[in-house]
Design a protein around this motif. Structure first.
Motif, short mmCIF file in Angstrom:
data_model
loop_
_atom_site.label_atom_id
_atom_site.label_comp_id
_atom_site.label_asym_id
_atom_site.label_seq_id
_atom_site.Cartn_x
_atom_site.Cartn_y
_atom_site.Cartn_z
N SER A 289 70.66 -112.60 67.77
CA SER A 289 71.78 -113.22 68.49
C SER A 289 72.93 -112.24 68.71
N PRO A 290 73.37 -111.44 67.71
CA PRO A 290 74.41 -110.44 67.99
C PRO A 290 73.98 -109.41 69.03
N LEU A 291 72.72 -108.97 68.98
CA LEU A 291 72.24 -108.03 69.99
C LEU A 291 72.28 -108.65 71.39
N GLU A 292 71.87 -109.90 71.47
CA GLU A 292 71.86 -110.57 72.77
C GLU A 292 73.28 -110.74 73.30
N ARG A 293 74.20 -111.13 72.45
CA ARG A 293 75.60 -111.26 72.89
C ARG A 293 76.17 -109.93 73.34
N ARG A 294 75.82 -108.87 72.64
CA ARG A 294 76.33 -107.55 73.02
C ARG A 294 75.79 -107.12 74.38
N VAL A 295 74.52 -107.37 74.63
CA VAL A 295 73.93 -107.02 75.92
C VAL A 295 74.57 -107.83 77.04
N LEU A 296 74.73 -109.13 76.83
CA LEU A 296 75.34 -109.98 77.85
C LEU A 296 76.79 -109.59 78.09
#
Length: 305
Positions: A289-296
């Motif tokens: 989830s943190p990786l996904e938020r960072r990419v978005l």
């Protein structure tokens, strides 16, 4: 005859408010570029929006579960134990010092196997995505392997490698590598051709083109493949631990589940199920989830909070 009209300016007439509007526009653009605005969500808002909903869901599940037991909708404790019975099982495992051992045995295997799958699936996905002949040759095989149930790999892995950790890692690899590779292939397919041409125009070729252009542009699809790859890794490991048991392997969560079945202990079975679920949720919340938020956020698709 001389005209007395006042000459009009050659360009368009600017109104008095135009300068203010332009200044406001520039200020807004500067704010966007500098990331001005709230940089941290208030704690109360975080609690209300992110903590309260899952806690409410958990409480509702426990209430319904207890109601089914209290009103004897399911009056056989061998089929549905009470929440207190499962909690007693948790307390016993904690007092005996085995609860964390169950979790660590499975989590360490799962994460290490996933890292191996990541190291193999990433270059494989790039090769399949960029080389047409290899894609035509093994692309359908990867898709078929991804749809194959991971439990099917346990019997041959036991015969090939025996009852050891190498067998566990082999099952994880066979379950996770196709998902990671296919996710990266899908991400590369969705990269706009304009990005690739722009990278070549700027001199990015070979590995530099792959590292600086292809992988960043394909990151959303690649990340989706990683999440699916972890899900397959975890499922494959649980299947291997349930089927293949040995004193040398230790007791992981899958083996705990099988021990509960052999002992006809529903509290132990429910304990294993809850621990498997909690680990899966924790890995997603702490890593993906943190990786996904960072990419978005890097793509302007998520407001910084």
């Amino acid at each position: 005859m001389v005209s007395t009209d006042t000459p009009r300016p050659a360009g368009p007439v600017k109104e008095a408010g135009d300068g203010q509007d332009l200044a406001g526009l520039e200020a807004g653009l500067d704010a966007l570029e500098s990331g001005a605005g709230p940089t941290r969500t208030p704690l109360r808002q975080v609690l209300v929006q992110k903590v309260l909903p899952p806690l409410t869901a958990v409480v509702l599940v426990l209430l319904v579960w207890q109601a089914l037991v209290s009103f004897k909708v399911v009056d056989d404790p061998t089929k549905l134990p009470s929440p207190s019975a499962v909690w007693d099982e948790v307390s016993d495992a904690w007092m005996q010092g085995t609860l964390l051992d169950f979790i660590w045995t499975s989590v360490s295997r799962g994460l290490l196997g996933f890292l191996f799958a990541l190291a193999i699936g990433t270059p494989l996905g790039l090769i399949v995505a960029r080389v047409r002949f290899i894609r035509a040759a093994i692309g359908p095989i990867l898709s078929g392997l991804q749809s194959l149930p991971s439990v099917a790999w346990v019997p041959p892995a036991v015969l090939w490698l025996g009852l050891n950790n190498q067998m566990m890692y082999a099952v994880i690899l066979l379950g996770a590598v196709p998902s990671i590779a296919n996710g990266l292939v899908s991400g590369v397919d969705q990269v706009p051709p304009l990005f690739l041409r722009a990278g070549r125009t700027l001199g990015a070729t070979g590995l530099r083109h792959t590292w600086h252009i292809v992988l960043p542009a394909a990151l959303p699809g690649y990340l989706a493949g990683l999440k699916q790859g972890w899900a397959f890794s975890w499922r494959s490991l649980m299947a291997a631990e349930i089927i293949a048991s040995s004193p040398d392997l230790g007791v992981g969560l899958g083996q705990l589940l099988e021990n509960g079945r052999n002992a006809s202990s529903m509290p132990m079975i429910f304990l294993a199920i809850f621990l498997i679920l909690i680990v899966g949720i924790a890995i997603d919340l702490l890593i993906f989830s943190p990786l996904e938020r960072r990419v978005l956020r890097s793509r302007g698709l998520l407001v910084k909070s």
